[in-house]
Scaffold this active site. Structure first.
Site: not given
Ligand SMILES: Cc1cc2nc3c(=O)[nH]c(=O)nc-3n(C[C@H](O)[C@H](O)[C@H](O)COP(=O)(O)OP(=O)(O)OC[C@H]3O[C@@H](n4cnc5c(N)ncnc54)[C@H](O)[C@@H]3O)c2cc1C
Lengths: 322, 383
Positions: B125-126, B128, B245, B366-367
């Protein structure tokens, strides 16, 4: 597998919710806090008239013959408004075992919940003892008042004046139903506390913006909402297990009550923090729900007690998880 | 409310359990986040595929069994309970594939899916980039038009690409319209990594494995047939993948039920350190694993009856990732001085702990999830 309610069950819930909005809103709850009985003026009669109180009583005994799954959403709706009536004691504990006459109300004492709410207006006092369920007229007991943090919950220690034989041996079933109904009420309370607080956080402005736009406030409420999201399924699953007389229903009820108690404590704390000082007054409605949550969190076995039951179970059983 | 699985579903469970018992590698495979371990994992993936257990819910023509969501969940429970290996094909089969089923052309589905599931072509998975993590819309890698060759030329860099150093293909977002506003002008591209113009450099992760990679693009080529969805509409296509996801597919309840079960066994095997306080936390974690299971059952019921999942999936992501951390924290406390050992019989707890700690970071921190819960589930104002 179908893990959802039927349309009929949801319709029944909606009817009860609407009725309670008319008969047990915050103003009416405040009246209950101030009056002699701690109970609302018209909610009990209205619930009774629609059949809710006798939902789980057998049809042969004049009830609707509903099961735990049918009744659980009624219990949750009653929690949402912090209903000041002995609905769990009567609808889920006494009526299904036909221990109370139609139209009357019951108070219950157990080892885990030794103070019976609204016992002074209940016609029947039910005692869940190790060797069986004893049922007495209120007149055959001595009631000693105790004071609850929740001003609507008139609590009494009960001492019996007469010896009676057990009326039923279904102690475990009765206790589980009581704990389950209370867990559902706690979910309802959590939902209300979150809803009330979200509304306040949208309205209250500081630094020129609604406080609900601050991330710290958002995260408190997101945590509370997530806790509730993962408590509710355990409550519904326990209801179905009880209905099915699953051999592990007791463990399932304990999971439900532990999770619902914890979720309500988190919701109460987050809600108070997000309200600020207004939440620390009795002028804001929040305290009505918070105090009920604190009271019910410790009733019918608190979270730690229920976890201990599960720990004991896990220690005994090899866990072929399903 | 019906809590029983059907006889057919129970039969499927029994069949899967028997197959897994007979075939799960013992001793367990080394980590799939190393070069050698990855190769061994691909052999396992092939074995799963040949037995048609790699992607049970997919149509038969792509190697699946047309299994229902319920059967998929059952398979996952059995898979993790059997102690079967991590799925090194997961970012393909769980994240990209749902998007290909939804947005891909028939030709793309034929060409890509079966090879992805068999492990012949593992995908990474590209998304970031060094300057775009949580703020994914801030990506700056570009794809520019190459009309002569009928495709796109890629330039820029991706990072934190899981198992990127071992995969043959990458799916990612690239800027195709530099003039467009942040969320527009991006395109979802399917990239063959085996070409000049692409440099992949493995990066060692916290746990010592070379599980991350940096991927550099220097005029690499992607033909038009490898655009997924519409040009400049990649953001919407990508968002479909985030749902998978966070929610159901990437981390199903079976995984945490299995860890909770192992934790209980660990506590039982260490009566001297299992204090009442620690046992209480073990029990709480076990309750939480079941809470996730039943919350999932409610979601699946909704889905099979035609409903959709929405922003609620953010609650799911927060819940499973923090549960995973708690499960491992408790194990380390039970292990005391043995917790630090990364050799011997307990090593998987420290390894698992380190991986669990990444759960609150990847798949949207999670933020960020809590922001989503507050804004889109509860309706609090963005600003
Ligand atoms: C084990 C692992 C595997 C990964 N695999 C892949 C992969 O295969 N492919 C891929 O593309 N990426 C992958 N990632 C990267 C992952 O998607 C990013 O780490 C993630 O999106 C966060 O971005 P960041 O690391 O740049 O952190 P940042 O975005 O820089 O965030 C740093 C901190 O700031 C906080 N923060 C940032 N913005 C906000 C905000 N608006 N509000 C509140 N807090 C905020 C974050 O929550 C975090 O705590 C992986 C990461 C890990 C840990």
């Amino acid at each position: 597998m179908r893990f959802a309610f039927t349309e009929d069950q949801i319709a029944l819930h909606d009817a009860v919710r609407d009725l309670l909005n008319d008969h047990s809103n915050a103003a009416q709850l405040r009246e209950a806090w101030g009056n002699e009985t701690g109970r609302t003026a018209s909610a009990w009669g209205a619930l009774h008239a629609m059949g809710a109180i006798d939902a789980m009583r057998a049809e042969a005994d004049g009830g609707l013959g509903f099961n735990e799954v049918d009744a659980i959403l009624i219990a949750e709706a009653s929690g949402r408004v912090a209903l000041a009536e002995p609905i769990i004691e009567t609808m889920m504990v006494a009526a299904p075992l036909n221990l109370v006459t139609i139209g009357l109300s019951a108070a219950v004492v157990t080892h885990e919940s030794p103070f019976a709410p609204w016992a002074d207006t209940a016609e029947v006092i039910i005692e869940l003892a190790a060797d069986g369920i004893r049922s007495r007229h209120r007149q055959d007991t001595t009631l000693t008042p105790r004071s609850s943090v929740d001003g609507a919950r008139r609590l009494f220690a009960v001492s019996p004046n007469t010896e009676v034989a057990p009326a039923s041996t279904e102690v475990a079933l009765a206790f589980r139903r009581g704990a389950l109904g209370t867990a559902a009420q706690l979910c309802g309370l959590s939902e209300t506390m979150i809803t009330v607080t979200v509304a306040y956080a949208k309205e209250r402005k500081q630094f020129g913006v609604p406080i609900g736009s601050f991330q710290a406030v958002k995260h408190h409420l997101a945590n509370a909402r997530t806790k509730l999201e993962f408590a509710r399924p355990l409550v519904y699953r326990a209801a179905a297990s009880l209905r099915d007389r699953d051999a592990e229903a007791g463990v399932h009820v304990s999971m439900a009550k532990a999770a619902a108690s914890d979720a309500a404590m988190v919701a109460a704390k987050a809600s108070l923090q997000c309200h600020g000082a207004i939440g620390y007054t009795t002028e804001a409605d929040l305290h009505l729900y918070m105090k009920r949550a604190w009271a019910l969190g410790g009733s019918w076995g608190d979270a730690a007690w229920h976890r201990r039951q599960i720990t004991n179970h896990l220690e005994r059983a090899p866990i072929g998880e399903r | 409310m019906d809590l029983a699985f059907s006889p057919a579903e129970e039969a499927f469970r029994a069949e899967a359990r028997a197959w897994l018992q007979a075939n799960v590698p013992n001793p367990p495979l080394p980590s799939g986040d190393t070069k050698d371990g990855f190769a061994l994992h691909l052999e396992w993936e092939r074995q799963l595929f040949d037995a048609r257990y790699a992607v049970v819910s997919w149509p038969e023509e792509f190697g699946g069994r047309n299994a229902s969501l319920w059967e998929w969940l059952i398979f996952e429970e059995e898979y993790w309970l059997a102690g079967a290996p991590q799925r090194v094909t997961q970012n393909g089969i769980f994240l990209l594939a749902p998007t290909i089923f939804e947005f891909g052309t028939a030709e793309q589905q034929q060409r890509i899916l079966a090879k992805m599931a068999s492990g012949e072509e593992p995908w990474c998975q590209g998304w970031s980039e060094p300057n775009a993590g949580s703020d994914l819309a801030g990506i700056s890698s570009t794809a520019t038009r190459d009309d002569t060759n009928g495709g796109w030329r890629l330039n820029g860099q991706k990072t934190w690409t899981t198992r990127g150093a071992f995969c043959t293909h990458l799916f990612g977002l690239f800027r195709t319209d530099p003039e467009a506003e942040r969320h527009n002008g991006m395109t979802y591209l399917l990239v063959d990594l085996r070409q000049s113009g692409i440099t992949v450099r493995g990066v060692e992760r916290l746990d010592g494995d070379e599980g991350f990679a940096e991927v550099f693009f220097d005029d690499a080529f992607v033909p038009d047939v490898n655009v997924l969805g519409e040009v400049n509409k990649g953001w919407g296509v990508a968002m479909a993948t985030t749902g998978s996801e966070r929610g159901l597919t990437l981390r199903s309840p079976g995984r945490f039920l299995a860890t909770a079960t192992k934790l209980i066994e660990l506590a039982k095997s260490l009566p001297d350190t299992a204090t009442p306080e620690l046992k209480d936390r073990v029990t709480q974690a076990w309750i939480d694993a079941h809470a996730y299971r039943w919350q999932t059952f409610a979601t699946v019921t909704k889905l099979v009856e035609g409903g959709h999942t929405g922003p609620e999936s953010s609650m799911v992501k927060v819940f499973w990732s923090e549960l995973d951390v708690r499960l491992h924290e408790i194990a380390l406390e039970l292990l005391g001085p043995h917790a630090e050992l990364i050799d011997g019989e307990f090593a998987h707890w420290m390894k698992g702990y380190q991986f669990a700690l990444s759960g609150p970071i990847y798949a949207g921190t999670n933020e960020i999830q809590r922001n989503v819960i507050a804004e889109r589930v509860l309706g609090l104002p963005r600003k």
